[in-house]
Structures are given as C-alpha cells and as structure tokens.
Scaffold this motif. Structure first.
Motif, PDB file in Angstrom:
ATOM      1  N   MET A   1       0.699  -1.118   0.060  1.00  0.00           N
ATOM      2  CA  MET A   1      -0.021   0.086   0.052  1.00  0.00           C
ATOM      3  C   MET A   1       0.873   1.034   0.035  1.00  0.00           C
ATOM      4  SD  MET A   1      -3.105   0.930   2.714  1.00  0.00           S
ATOM      5  CE  MET A   1      -4.048   2.466   2.525  1.00  0.00           C
ATOM      6  N   ASN A   2       0.540   2.207  -0.743  1.00  0.00           N
ATOM      7  CA  ASN A   2       1.293   3.508  -1.013  1.00  0.00           C
ATOM      8  C   ASN A   2       1.071   4.418   0.172  1.00  0.00           C
ATOM      9  OD1 ASN A   2       2.437   2.626  -3.383  1.00  0.00           O
ATOM     10  ND2 ASN A   2       0.915   3.570  -4.744  1.00  0.00           N
ATOM     11  N   SER A   3       2.336   4.904   0.780  1.00  0.00           N
ATOM     12  CA  SER A   3       2.130   5.983   1.796  1.00  0.00           C
ATOM     13  C   SER A   3       1.581   7.168   1.039  1.00  0.00           C
ATOM     14  CB  SER A   3       3.551   5.920   2.346  1.00  0.00           C
ATOM     15  OG  SER A   3       4.478   6.719   1.637  1.00  0.00           O
ATOM     16  N   PRO A   4       1.029   8.011   2.042  1.00  0.00           N
ATOM     17  CA  PRO A   4       0.817   9.496   1.563  1.00  0.00           C
ATOM     18  C   PRO A   4       1.964  10.297   0.815  1.00  0.00           C
ATOM     19  CG  PRO A   4      -0.114   8.986   3.725  1.00  0.00           C
ATOM     20  CD  PRO A   4       0.970   7.777   3.277  1.00  0.00           C
ATOM     21  N   ASN A   5       3.180   9.963   1.535  1.00  0.00           N
ATOM     22  CA  ASN A   5       4.436  10.416   0.672  1.00  0.00           C
ATOM     23  C   ASN A   5       4.727  10.075  -0.549  1.00  0.00           C
ATOM     24  OD1 ASN A   5       4.978  12.145   2.960  1.00  0.00           O
ATOM     25  ND2 ASN A   5       6.419  10.835   3.992  1.00  0.00           N
ATOM     26  N   ASP A   6       4.654   8.679  -0.926  1.00  0.00           N
ATOM     27  CA  ASP A   6       4.555   8.141  -1.911  1.00  0.00           C
ATOM     28  C   ASP A   6       3.431   8.780  -3.099  1.00  0.00           C
ATOM     29  OD1 ASP A   6       6.685   6.556  -1.370  1.00  0.00           O
ATOM     30  OD2 ASP A   6       5.445   4.564  -0.779  1.00  0.00           O
ATOM     31  N   GLN A   7       2.356   8.839  -2.580  1.00  0.00           N
ATOM     32  CA  GLN A   7       1.258   9.524  -3.540  1.00  0.00           C
ATOM     33  C   GLN A   7       1.619  10.874  -3.807  1.00  0.00           C
ATOM     34  OE1 GLN A   7      -2.445   8.562  -1.312  1.00  0.00           O
ATOM     35  NE2 GLN A   7      -2.365   6.388  -1.797  1.00  0.00           N
ATOM     36  N   GLY A   8       2.276  11.694  -2.935  1.00  0.00           N
ATOM     37  CA  GLY A   8       2.264  13.007  -3.203  1.00  0.00           C
ATOM     38  C   GLY A   8       3.723  13.067  -4.116  1.00  0.00           C
ATOM     39  N   GLY A   9       4.635  12.206  -3.767  1.00  0.00           N
ATOM     40  CA  GLY A   9       5.708  12.280  -4.940  1.00  0.00           C
ATOM     41  C   GLY A   9       5.174  12.054  -6.429  1.00  0.00           C
TER      42      GLY A   9
ATOM     43  N   ARG B   1       2.167  12.279  -7.738  1.00  0.00           N
ATOM     44  CA  ARG B   1       1.325  13.400  -8.164  1.00  0.00           C
ATOM     45  C   ARG B   1       2.388  14.711  -8.709  1.00  0.00           C
ATOM     46  NH1 ARG B   1      -2.087  12.403  -3.897  1.00  0.00           N
ATOM     47  NH2 ARG B   1      -1.038  13.936  -2.329  1.00  0.00           N
ATOM     48  N   ALA B   2       3.361  14.709  -7.780  1.00  0.00           N
ATOM     49  CA  ALA B   2       4.385  15.999  -8.244  1.00  0.00           C
ATOM     50  C   ALA B   2       5.121  15.650  -9.427  1.00  0.00           C
ATOM     51  CB  ALA B   2       5.324  16.162  -7.068  1.00  0.00           C
ATOM     52  N   ARG B   3       5.531  14.305  -9.537  1.00  0.00           N
ATOM     53  CA  ARG B   3       6.247  13.889 -10.809  1.00  0.00           C
ATOM     54  C   ARG B   3       5.455  14.100 -12.037  1.00  0.00           C
ATOM     55  NH1 ARG B   3       8.554  10.301  -7.228  1.00  0.00           N
ATOM     56  NH2 ARG B   3       6.861   8.449  -7.738  1.00  0.00           N
ATOM     57  N   LYS B   4       4.188  13.575 -11.651  1.00  0.00           N
ATOM     58  CA  LYS B   4       3.112  13.738 -13.033  1.00  0.00           C
ATOM     59  C   LYS B   4       2.796  15.134 -13.178  1.00  0.00           C
ATOM     60  CE  LYS B   4      -1.722  12.576 -14.079  1.00  0.00           C
ATOM     61  NZ  LYS B   4      -3.134  12.120 -13.715  1.00  0.00           N
ATOM     62  N   LYS B   5       2.892  15.896 -12.362  1.00  0.00           N
ATOM     63  CA  LYS B   5       2.844  17.532 -12.673  1.00  0.00           C
ATOM     64  C   LYS B   5       3.828  18.021 -13.494  1.00  0.00           C
ATOM     65  CE  LYS B   5       0.787  20.370  -9.669  1.00  0.00           C
ATOM     66  NZ  LYS B   5       0.813  21.170  -8.432  1.00  0.00           N
TER      67      LYS B   5
END
Length: 214
Positions: free
Chosen positions: A1-9, A11-15
């Motif tokens: 399961m991805n952590s919030p930090n992983d998901q934030g990273g 999203r940032a890379r996608k942006k």
C-alpha cells in the motif's frame, strides 16, 4: 500500500511531466507555425489535456515560450550561490554562467532552445517579455553578488555594473549564435565566453574598498 508521501511524490512527478510536455509541445508548435498563429487550445490538444489544465501551469503562451530561459536563469542563480564564499565576484559569476551554459550545451534539446531564442528575438511581444525576465534575473544576481561582498547597493554600484556587463555579454553571445542559421552549440559557448572576456576586460578579480573604483 502506498504511503501518503509516495502518492504526493507521484502527483508531483506527474505535474512535472505534464508541464514539461506542454513546454515541448508549445515550442514545437511555435517553431513550426509561428508564435502568433499558435493557440493555447492547440498546445493543450497536443498533450491531450484541456485548456483549463494548461492554465493550471501557465498564465499564457508567453510563459511557455520563455520557460526554458527561466529554467536556465534559475540554474545560474543556484550555481552562483554555490560558489565558494571567498571567491572574487567576477570569477564566481563567470564560472556560474559558463558552467551552466556548458552543461546546457550537452542537452539534446539545446538546438531547439537556440531556435526558440531566435524566434523570441524576432517576435516583439516575446522580446519584451524576455527583456523583463532578463532584468529580473539581473536584479537577483546583483543582490547575490552584493550579499557575498557585504555591500549595500544603495552605496555601491559595482555589483550592478558587474552583473550588467556579464549578463549583457551573455545576451550578445547568444544572439550572435542564434543569428547564424547553423547555430553550432560549441560556437555558442565560445562566443559567450569571448563576449564576457571583452565586457569584463580591466575589471580586477578583487575589488578595493572605494566604491567609486574597482
């Protein structure tokens, strides 16, 4: 399961990828069809995003055209801040600019950057925006030199004069390169270095205590 930090990273890379794709698409369209003829809708469509998404990243197409220049300026500012604190200002500024320029020259997108700079120089609306960008960068570089030297810009013009000479020489070297249809990358570095040497001839590495002379 991805952590919030992983998901934030993620999203940032996608942006970051979306922003880079918009810049690439915009520059390709500007060079193929001309700046004025290219629309924001066309740039967005090339990346398969909506115009609303485009405006999440850029205020308008001028920002797309100038984006690579902005990125270059930030690299130079970071490089200057990273130079040794006791290094003479001319050496620090010269190395910061030329080191970033040489690194940029090795990038696969440098030819498009030069073609875009030529387009900017020929397009009045872009040229005005580019001059505003350059002026802002000069102010930031000047502030950094003054801070490193412990000088008050209200009392000492030398940081402003130095930065104006070096940054102006960089612009002249780049414009000379862009005016040549071959736009040779190696020649770009050579011309900028030559222009900086010409502009700063006679400026000593270390300054004296009198703000009225070097």
């Amino acid at each position: 399961m991805n952590s919030p930090n992983d998901q934030g990273g993620l999203r940032a890379r996608k942006k970051q990828r979306t922003r880079a794709a918009l810049i690439d698409a915009g520059l390709d369209l500007f060079l193929a069809n001309g700046y004025e003829a290219t629309t924001i809708d066309e740039i967005a469509a090339a990346v398969e995003v909506s115009s609303r998404t485009f405006f999440r990243y850029f205020a308008g197409k001028e920002d797309v055209a100038l984006a690579k220049g902005v990125e270059f300026d930030e690299l130079v500012l970071d490089a200057l801040a990273a130079r040794p604190a006791d290094e003479p200002p001319l050496i620090s500024l010269r190395h910061a600019l030329l080191d970033v320029l040489r690194e940029s020259a090795a990038d696969s997108g440098v030819q498009r950057f030069l073609s875009t700079q030529h387009l900017i120089n020929k397009t009045p609306a872009l040229l005005a925006g580019n001059l505003r960008r350059a002026a802002g960068t000069e102010e930031r570089l000047t502030a950094e030199i003054a801070k490193r030297q412990g000088l008050d810009l209200a009392e000492d013009m030398r940081p402003r004069v130095l930065v104006g000479a070096v940054w102006g020489a960089f612009r002249i070297g780049l414009e000379t390169t862009c005016a040549d249809p071959s736009r040779e990358v190696g020649r770009m570095v050579e011309l900028v270095e030559q222009a900086i040497d010409l502009a700063t001839a006679g400026i000593p590495q270390r300054w004296g205590g009198d703000p009225r002379s070097w």
